[in-house]
Design a protein around this motif. Structure first.
Motif, short mmCIF file in Angstrom:
data_model
loop_
_atom_site.label_atom_id
_atom_site.label_comp_id
_atom_site.label_asym_id
_atom_site.label_seq_id
_atom_site.Cartn_x
_atom_site.Cartn_y
_atom_site.Cartn_z
N ALA A 10 3.20 -1.07 12.13
CA ALA A 10 2.71 -2.41 12.50
C ALA A 10 1.30 -2.62 11.97
CB ALA A 10 2.75 -2.58 14.03
N LEU A 11 0.47 -1.59 12.07
CA LEU A 11 -0.91 -1.72 11.58
C LEU A 11 -0.92 -1.86 10.05
CD1 LEU A 11 -3.95 -1.71 11.77
CD2 LEU A 11 -3.92 0.79 11.94
N ASP A 12 -0.12 -1.05 9.39
CA ASP A 12 -0.11 -1.12 7.92
C ASP A 12 0.33 -2.50 7.46
OD1 ASP A 12 1.09 -0.70 5.10
OD2 ASP A 12 -0.08 1.11 5.46
N ALA A 13 1.42 -3.01 8.09
CA ALA A 13 1.96 -4.31 7.66
C ALA A 13 1.00 -5.45 8.02
CB ALA A 13 3.32 -4.54 8.32
N ALA A 41 11.09 10.77 5.98
CA ALA A 41 11.99 10.13 5.02
C ALA A 41 12.18 8.68 5.42
CB ALA A 41 13.34 10.85 5.02
N ILE A 42 12.53 7.86 4.42
CA ILE A 42 12.86 6.47 4.69
C ILE A 42 14.32 6.29 4.30
CG2 ILE A 42 12.36 4.07 4.02
CD1 ILE A 42 9.45 5.67 3.50
N ILE A 43 15.14 5.95 5.27
CA ILE A 43 16.58 5.88 5.04
C ILE A 43 17.02 4.44 5.19
CG2 ILE A 43 18.82 6.70 5.89
CD1 ILE A 43 17.27 9.16 7.04
N GLU A 44 17.69 3.90 4.17
CA GLU A 44 18.15 2.51 4.23
C GLU A 44 19.61 2.49 4.69
OE1 GLU A 44 17.52 0.27 0.69
OE2 GLU A 44 18.12 -1.62 1.64
N SER A 45 19.89 1.75 5.76
CA SER A 45 21.26 1.69 6.26
C SER A 45 22.08 0.75 5.38
CB SER A 45 21.27 1.16 7.70
OG SER A 45 21.05 -0.24 7.68
N SER A 46 23.39 0.76 5.60
CA SER A 46 24.25 -0.10 4.78
C SER A 46 23.92 -1.58 5.02
CB SER A 46 25.72 0.17 5.12
OG SER A 46 25.88 0.04 6.51
N THR A 47 23.35 -1.90 6.20
CA THR A 47 22.99 -3.30 6.46
C THR A 47 21.57 -3.63 5.99
OG1 THR A 47 22.09 -2.83 8.64
CG2 THR A 47 24.44 -3.37 8.53
N GLN A 102 2.59 3.86 5.68
CA GLN A 102 2.32 3.28 4.36
C GLN A 102 3.58 3.36 3.49
OE1 GLN A 102 -1.15 4.86 2.33
NE2 GLN A 102 -0.20 4.55 0.34
N ASP A 103 4.24 4.53 3.49
CA ASP A 103 5.46 4.69 2.68
C ASP A 103 6.55 3.74 3.16
OD1 ASP A 103 4.10 6.64 1.32
OD2 ASP A 103 5.22 8.33 2.15
N GLY A 104 6.65 3.58 4.49
CA GLY A 104 7.67 2.68 5.03
C GLY A 104 7.44 1.24 4.60
N VAL A 105 6.20 0.79 4.71
CA VAL A 105 5.91 -0.61 4.34
C VAL A 105 6.02 -0.78 2.83
CG1 VAL A 105 4.19 -2.48 4.44
CG2 VAL A 105 4.47 -0.94 6.41
N ASP A 106 5.58 0.22 2.06
CA ASP A 106 5.76 0.14 0.60
C ASP A 106 7.24 -0.02 0.24
OD1 ASP A 106 3.09 0.28 -0.10
OD2 ASP A 106 3.12 2.42 -0.60
#
Ligand code: FAD
Length: 511
Positions: free
Chosen positions: A48-51, A372-378, A396-400
């Motif tokens: 939330a802070l990064d975004a 890790a950042i995992i993208e779901s099928s949705t 930072q990695d998540g928002v990137d």
């Protein structure tokens, strides 16, 4: 000094029931946001802070309270990455040391401090063990210097003599004591306080931080939210949805597979360890590389940790220590104590579940602490794994990742959290300039004078003042007695403190 005005013109970082209601109404009226973050532990607060600090309209929802999950059950250490070096994971070790540096020097110097780790050495075998531990401390120190953390923040490790070992750790056994090794790492004043400070800083950048709001379902560009206080539901649309739900990540995205592992700590009176302010580090008998350690804690208490036990099966909201874990921790620490700790010395225990990434075959103690950042099928992006120490980098990695997928090139600024101090941050070594009691300065940094200026009232246990409770209600988003005792002050850890504080907490909420 940070200007915080509590009253009719609240500081933008202040979280409280009135702001929550206002922001829920605003979200219902205009349910389209840039980033929706699910989960109010350290990872979600960091995202939330990064975004928000990149200028994105950001909403964070947490179904209980800030730091309700694993983030309040940690050892409260800001690791320099030594244990990862030992397992050859240089990348994670470097990342950890880099983030420790940023936290201790710029982001949260007020919430962190150097912690001496003292390993007493006993004959026979003291020379070999001293050399082994000294080599490890030396490697960790090399990493410290590589990332530029000055000696003034964390000193170099080294051997200490018999007298110095006893001065630092007066409760250790005398028989066979030859001296000790001393290393240094970072310690948080409290992990839940870090979460609240990050969430408030995000709020100061315009994020809506909504506790007691659950994500019932989430998909790539939206979620169904439920206000847990009223049952009202809102469907929100977001350009990116990030799940930071820790060990519960699989509930929102069945594709996320974690292997939770339980870590348990005991709570004892610090007086029982001779009032020591260091982390006594004790090898686990029969293991060359595992250690049990003590951590000085608030309210005159010391925590003793840590176990690592696979915790497959249903996920409890609040995990509990097993008898075997209590025995193992006591047996290990007692190998170096003159007066062994008894079961009756254990005034509380706490346990948390590590959100580890891994396969069903791995031993949890060997699983990587990587994130890790995992993208779901949705299209939901789950940010999982990692450590409290590395939350900023995970965020930072998540928002990137979200920006790369959901926004046009150049539309969103780069992360700036590496240089962004949290609310209350104040330069290390200049805390005597803050006009407030040292106890308050240690917990609130530059905001301590504003806490001290609030109206007085009935105090809670262990010297926690009515002003601190009021501050938690007015500024730190505490909505009920449990928020005050279990997350803002940690008095709830010990049953007697809790009982002695319930009335004061209720009075602060009533005001
Ligand atoms: C015993 C132990 C000791 C540790 N010690 C250290 C240490 O000393 N130093 C260190 O750096 N790291 C340490 N760690 C690791 C660190 O504590 C964790 O990696 C970190 O706290 C995980 O934070 P998180 O925000 O990802 O998860 P959590 O803190 O668990 O947060 C997830 C949040 O999501 C919420 N949530 C779940 N589902 C929903 C939903 N559907 N809607 C809304 N909200 C939802 C939960 O209520 C919870 O508050 C330790 C871990 C353990 C277990």
């Amino acid at each position: 000094m940070t200007q915080v005005v509590v009253g009719r013109h609240p500081h933008p970082s202040a979280l409280n029931a009135a702001r929550r209601s206002r922001e829920l109404v605003a979200l219902g009226d205009d349910p389209i946001v840039d980033v929706l973050v699910i989960g109010g532990g350290i990872t979600g607060a960091g995202i939330a802070l990064d975004a928000a600090s990149r200028g994105l309209r950001t909403v964070l929802v947490e179904r209980h309270d800030l730091a309700h999950g694993t983030s309040r059950w940690s050892s409260k250490l800001v690791h320099g990455g030594l244990r990862y070096l030992a397992t050859g994971q240089f990348g994670i070790a470097h990342e950890s040391a880099t983030e420790r540096h940023a936290l201790m020097t710029r982001i949260a110097p007020h919430l962190t401090r150097p912690l001496a780790q003292v390993l007493p050495l006993y004959a026979p075998g003291h020379m070999a063990r001293g050399a082994y531990v000294g080599m490890g401390f030396g490697l960790g120190d090399g990493l410290r210097r590589l990332v530029g953390t000055p000696d003034a923040v964390l000193r170099a490790p080294g051997p200490i003599g018999h007298a110095e070992t006893l001065r630092l750790a007066p409760a250790v056994r005398l028989d066979g004591l030859r001296g000790g090794m001393r290393g240094w790492d970072g310690q948080l004043v409290d992990d839940a306080r870090l979460v609240v400070a990050v969430a408030r800083t995000a709020a100061g950048h315009g994020a809506a931080i909504l506790t007691r709001v659950a994500a019932v379902r989430a998909w790539g560009d939206g979620a169904l939210l439920r206000d847990e206080l009223t049952g009202a539901e809102i469907e929100v649309r977001a350009r990116a949805v990030l799940s930071a739900t820790g060990v519960w990540a699989g509930e929102l995205d069945a594709g996320v597979r974690l292997r939770p592992s339980r870590g348990t700590h005991l709570v004892v009176e610090t007086a029982r360890l001779g009032g020591s302010d260091v982390s006594l580090t004790v090898p686990v008998p029969g293991s060359g590389s595992r250690f049990v350690f003590t951590v000085p804690a608030p309210h005159g208490r010391t925590y003793i940790g840590l176990t690592d036990v696979p915790a497959d099966g249903p996920l409890p909201e609040v995990p509990h220590a097993s008898e075997a874990e209590v025995d193992m921790l006591l047996d290990t620490v007692n190998t170096v104590l003159q007066e062994p700790l008894l079961r009756s010395d254990v005034i509380a225990t706490f346990a948390g579940l590590r959100p580890l990434l891994g396969t069903a075959e791995d031993d949890t103690s060997d699983l990587s602490r990587r994130h890790a950042i995992i993208e779901s099928s949705t299209g939901v992006l789950s940010v999982v794994g990692g450590k409290l120490t590395t939350y900023r980098r995970m965020a930072q990695d998540g928002v990137d990742a979200a920006v790369a997928r959901r926004f046009a090139p150049g539309e969103v600024a780069a992360s700036r959290t590496r240089i962004l101090p949290l609310v209350g941050a104040w330069p290390r070594g200049r805390s005597d300039e803050i006009e407030a009691a040292p106890r308050l300065v240690r917990r609130y940094g530059a905001e301590a004078p504003f806490v001290a200026r609030l109206a007085d009232g009935p105090p809670a246990a262990r010297g926690v003042t009515a002003q601190e409770l009021r501050w938690a209600v007015l500024v730190e988003g505490a909505l009920d007695v449990d928020d005050l005792l279990d997350r803002r002050t940690r008095l709830g850890l010990v049953a007697a403190d809790r009982d002695a504080s319930v009335d004061a907490a209720a009075a602060a909420l009533a005001d």
